[in-house]
Scaffold this motif. Structure first.
Motif, PDB file in Angstrom:
ATOM      1  N   SER A  16      11.967  19.549  76.372  1.00 54.19           N
ATOM      2  CA  SER A  16      11.694  20.514  75.302  1.00 54.19           C
ATOM      3  C   SER A  16      12.628  20.318  74.113  1.00 54.19           C
ATOM      4  N   THR A  17      13.858  19.903  74.392  1.00 52.14           N
ATOM      5  CA  THR A  17      14.826  19.693  73.306  1.00 52.14           C
ATOM      6  C   THR A  17      14.369  18.593  72.368  1.00 52.14           C
ATOM      7  N   LEU A  18      13.829  17.496  72.914  1.00 52.39           N
ATOM      8  CA  LEU A  18      13.332  16.407  72.067  1.00 52.39           C
ATOM      9  C   LEU A  18      12.109  16.858  71.272  1.00 52.39           C
ATOM     10  N   ALA A  19      11.231  17.632  71.908  1.00 53.94           N
ATOM     11  CA  ALA A  19      10.055  18.133  71.187  1.00 53.94           C
ATOM     12  C   ALA A  19      10.467  18.977  69.987  1.00 53.94           C
ATOM     13  N   LYS A  20      11.501  19.813  70.164  1.00 56.18           N
ATOM     14  CA  LYS A  20      11.986  20.636  69.055  1.00 56.18           C
ATOM     15  C   LYS A  20      12.663  19.781  67.989  1.00 56.18           C
ATOM     16  N   ALA A  21      13.444  18.783  68.442  1.00 52.59           N
ATOM     17  CA  ALA A  21      14.163  17.933  67.493  1.00 52.59           C
ATOM     18  C   ALA A  21      13.202  17.137  66.613  1.00 52.59           C
ATOM     19  N   LEU A  22      12.033  16.759  67.174  1.00 52.76           N
ATOM     20  CA  LEU A  22      11.046  15.998  66.406  1.00 52.76           C
ATOM     21  C   LEU A  22      10.084  16.910  65.639  1.00 52.76           C
ATOM     22  N   ASN A  23      10.270  18.242  65.809  1.00 52.18           N
ATOM     23  CA  ASN A  23       9.408  19.231  65.133  1.00 52.18           C
ATOM     24  C   ASN A  23       7.932  19.030  65.481  1.00 52.18           C
ATOM     25  N   LEU A  24       7.673  18.795  66.774  1.00 50.10           N
ATOM     26  CA  LEU A  24       6.302  18.564  67.212  1.00 50.10           C
ATOM     27  C   LEU A  24       5.580  19.897  67.419  1.00 50.10           C
ATOM     28  N   LYS A  25       4.427  20.040  66.787  1.00 49.82           N
ATOM     29  CA  LYS A  25       3.595  21.228  66.999  1.00 49.82           C
ATOM     30  C   LYS A  25       2.571  20.964  68.096  1.00 49.82           C
ATOM     31  N   ASN A  26       1.922  19.830  68.022  1.00 51.36           N
ATOM     32  CA  ASN A  26       0.991  19.390  69.057  1.00 51.36           C
ATOM     33  C   ASN A  26       1.663  18.238  69.802  1.00 51.36           C
ATOM     34  N   THR A  27       2.407  18.605  70.839  1.00 53.61           N
ATOM     35  CA  THR A  27       3.263  17.616  71.489  1.00 53.61           C
ATOM     36  C   THR A  27       2.453  16.560  72.227  1.00 53.61           C
ATOM     37  N   VAL A  28       1.574  17.000  73.115  1.00 55.30           N
ATOM     38  CA  VAL A  28       0.784  16.050  73.900  1.00 55.30           C
ATOM     39  C   VAL A  28      -0.148  15.275  72.966  1.00 55.30           C
ATOM     40  N   GLY A  29      -0.052  13.950  73.041  1.00 57.75           N
ATOM     41  CA  GLY A  29      -0.856  13.095  72.172  1.00 57.75           C
ATOM     42  C   GLY A  29      -0.060  12.526  71.013  1.00 57.75           C
ATOM     43  N   ALA A  30       1.124  13.068  70.759  1.00 65.43           N
ATOM     44  CA  ALA A  30       1.970  12.507  69.714  1.00 65.43           C
ATOM     45  C   ALA A  30       2.456  11.130  70.140  1.00 65.43           C
ATOM     46  N   ARG A  31       2.840  10.320  69.164  1.00 65.92           N
ATOM     47  CA  ARG A  31       3.322   8.968  69.456  1.00 65.92           C
ATOM     48  C   ARG A  31       4.729   8.817  68.894  1.00 65.92           C
ATOM     49  N   VAL A  32       5.639   8.359  69.758  1.00 65.50           N
ATOM     50  CA  VAL A  32       7.032   8.161  69.352  1.00 65.50           C
ATOM     51  C   VAL A  32       7.399   6.698  69.547  1.00 65.50           C
ATOM     52  N   THR A  33       8.359   6.248  68.776  1.00 62.54           N
ATOM     53  CA  THR A  33       8.769   4.856  68.852  1.00 62.54           C
ATOM     54  C   THR A  33      10.286   4.751  68.790  1.00 62.54           C
ATOM     55  N   ASN A  34      10.809   3.688  69.391  1.00 61.34           N
ATOM     56  CA  ASN A  34      12.237   3.389  69.283  1.00 61.34           C
ATOM     57  C   ASN A  34      12.465   2.114  68.482  1.00 61.34           C
ATOM     58  N   GLY A  35      11.418   1.656  67.809  1.00 60.69           N
ATOM     59  CA  GLY A  35      11.513   0.440  67.010  1.00 60.69           C
ATOM     60  C   GLY A  35      11.086  -0.803  67.768  1.00 60.69           C
ATOM     61  N   ARG A  36      11.102  -0.730  69.089  1.00 55.02           N
ATOM     62  CA  ARG A  36      10.680  -1.871  69.902  1.00 55.02           C
ATOM     63  C   ARG A  36       9.323  -1.611  70.541  1.00 55.02           C
ATOM     64  N   LYS A  37       9.145  -0.375  71.035  1.00 56.18           N
ATOM     65  CA  LYS A  37       7.883   0.003  71.665  1.00 56.18           C
ATOM     66  C   LYS A  37       7.461   1.374  71.165  1.00 56.18           C
ATOM     67  N   THR A  38       6.165   1.598  71.204  1.00 49.92           N
ATOM     68  CA  THR A  38       5.616   2.904  70.820  1.00 49.92           C
ATOM     69  C   THR A  38       4.957   3.530  72.055  1.00 49.92           C
ATOM     70  N   TYR A  39       5.222   4.818  72.262  1.00 54.76           N
ATOM     71  CA  TYR A  39       4.760   5.504  73.469  1.00 54.76           C
ATOM     72  C   TYR A  39       3.895   6.702  73.104  1.00 54.76           C
ATOM     73  N   ASP A  40       2.938   6.998  73.991  1.00 55.17           N
ATOM     74  CA  ASP A  40       2.161   8.234  73.892  1.00 55.17           C
ATOM     75  C   ASP A  40       2.852   9.327  74.693  1.00 55.17           C
ATOM     76  N   VAL A  41       3.031  10.497  74.111  1.00 57.03           N
ATOM     77  CA  VAL A  41       3.614  11.644  74.818  1.00 57.03           C
ATOM     78  C   VAL A  41       2.518  12.286  75.649  1.00 57.03           C
ATOM     79  N   ILE A  42       2.689  12.274  76.985  1.00 56.20           N
ATOM     80  CA  ILE A  42       1.676  12.855  77.860  1.00 56.20           C
ATOM     81  C   ILE A  42       2.106  14.195  78.456  1.00 56.20           C
ATOM     82  N   GLY A  43       3.389  14.513  78.342  1.00 61.84           N
ATOM     83  CA  GLY A  43       3.850  15.764  78.925  1.00 61.84           C
ATOM     84  C   GLY A  43       5.211  16.184  78.412  1.00 61.84           C
TER      85      GLY A  43
END
Length: 413
Positions: A184-211
């Motif tokens: 939950s802390t990361l979701a708040k830090a990224l200001n995600l409103k619709n968390t599930v389905g968002a895509r985050v990246t670390n510059g090397r890989k991009t991931y789908d947020v499933i939960g």
């Protein structure tokens, strides 16, 4: 060595006053029984009593604050289940056999689930921190420092992590290898409103947020909960085994037999998650034991000093006490006469010790992001204990003086 040196210094300093005091006596006056009554040194004695009991009260209060914080640490809800979780260390030596090993563990009666990951919510386990940000945004504009843990599909179930939004990893969905579960802390830090389905990246890989999982304390309570995301990956240092049994020795024996089957030349090494969690606070427990020891020592020293001082005062005022008894004073009158002044000194000590204790406790607790409340009951208890100890220490001499035969005391006059 330091404690020994401290004891020698304290002993030396403690002996200075009586040494100088006794050496100042005139032999002729002592032999005649005309020893100084010491009234001119009453202020010095009072200061010493106040100092001794102030130190004692500070140490008693400090001991209770440390013990309360330790109890708070061990009973606070951490967000994960640390009870009956067996940690098998050095599992990387199994190499490619680690997956069959896990499958065999699940057949052991009493084993509920198992997970392969060196990333655990206790000290001295794997960590991997790097910034992440939302796909489509720049690193400079929206990156958040985040722990990225490689786990398997059974990690959340084994540690009892709660999924509050979306879902956990699933063996049936192959795309989960490119997915993440975030806290939950990361979701708040990224200001995600619709968390599930968002895509985050670390510059090397991009991931789908499933939960999204409920925040849990994966570091010491000295630190705030930080952003965290779980990814499917290989980290075979430790196998966590969630068990449910009343016969733990037999289960450990069964797990050891499975280990020997896969690694006959490597002895099994294990610990429990709750023990590893408690070891994170060994320093707190050690400080508590030190404070307890010094509190007991300070109380003993204060009692010895108070006992000797009360004996001295009874001897010094023996004629006065005898006259009062002859004139009809009761035992309660004599007891009050000899104890009230001492108890006043203890109350003064309490008044001095409370702000000192409160300041020291607040400064010590600043090291913890999550800490117990400092209640006034701690200082009330410390004061009551000190008063009770003082009364018990003085009572013997006071009662002895109240019960003495006044004729014997006055006859020598």
């Amino acid at each position: 060595p330091m404690l020994g040196a401290g004891a020698l210094i304290v002993g030396f300093v403690a002996g200075l006053y009586p040494s100088f005091y006794l050496s100042s006596f005139r032999p002729a006056q002592v032999l005649k029984g005309n020893v100084s009554r010491g009234s001119k040194n009453a202020a010095t004695r009072s200061v010493l009593v106040v100092f001794q009991f102030t130190v004692s009260i500070v140490l008693i209060a400090g001991t209770f604050v440390i013990n309360r914080q330790m109890n708070y640490i061990l009973t606070k809800k951490t967000g994960f289940d640390k009870d009956q979780v067996l940690l098998l260390q050095g599992a990387h030596t199994l190499q490619e056999q680690i997956i069959p090993f896990k499958a065999e563990l699940l057949r052991v009666p009493g084993v509920k689930s198992a997970s392969i990951s060196g990333f655990l919510p206790v000290a001295h386990t794997s960590r991997n921190g790097s910034p992440v940000w939302l796909e489509g945004q720049t690193k400079e504009a929206s990156s958040v420092g985040c722990q990225q843990w490689r786990v398997d599909h059974d990690y959340a179930e084994t540690l009892g992590l709660k999924i509050v939004e979306g879902r956990d990893f699933s063996y049936a969905i192959r795309s989960d290898s490119q997915a993440v579960v975030i806290n939950s802390t990361l979701a708040k830090a990224l200001n995600l409103k619709n968390t599930v389905g968002a895509r985050v990246t670390n510059g090397r890989k991009t991931y789908d947020v499933i939960g999204v999982m409920e925040d849990f304390h994966f570091e010491s309570l000295r630190q705030n909960i930080e952003p965290l995301m779980l990814v499917i990956g290989r980290s075979p240092q430790t196998v966590s085994v969630k068990v449910s049994t009343a016969d733990m020795p037999r289960l450990i024996e069964a797990v050891s037999e499975v280990w020997k089957t896969f690694s006959p030349n490597q002895p099994v090494r294990y610990t429990f998650l709750d023990q590893s969690y408690a070891r994170m606070y060994d320093d707190v427990d050690r400080v508590g034991r030190i404070f307890s020891s010094f509190a007991v020592l300070a109380i003993i020293v204060a009692c010895l000093g108070l006992f000797a001082l009360s004996a001295f005062m009874v001897e010094q005022r023996s004629k006065e006490i005898s006259i009062r008894l002859v004139l009809g004073a009761s035992i309660n009158n004599i007891f009050s006469l000899l104890t009230v002044n001492f108890l006043k000194l203890v109350v003064i000590s309490l008044v001095i010790a409370v702000p000192i204790s409160l300041y020291m406790a607040q400064e010590w607790l600043k090291d913890f992001a999550y800490r117990t409340e400092i209640g006034w009951d701690i200082f009330v208890f410390a004061g009551v204990v000190s008063l009770l100890i003082a009364v018990l220490t003085i009572s013997y001499q006071s009662v002895r003086a109240a019960l003495m035969d006044p004729v014997k005391s006055l006859r020598s006059e």
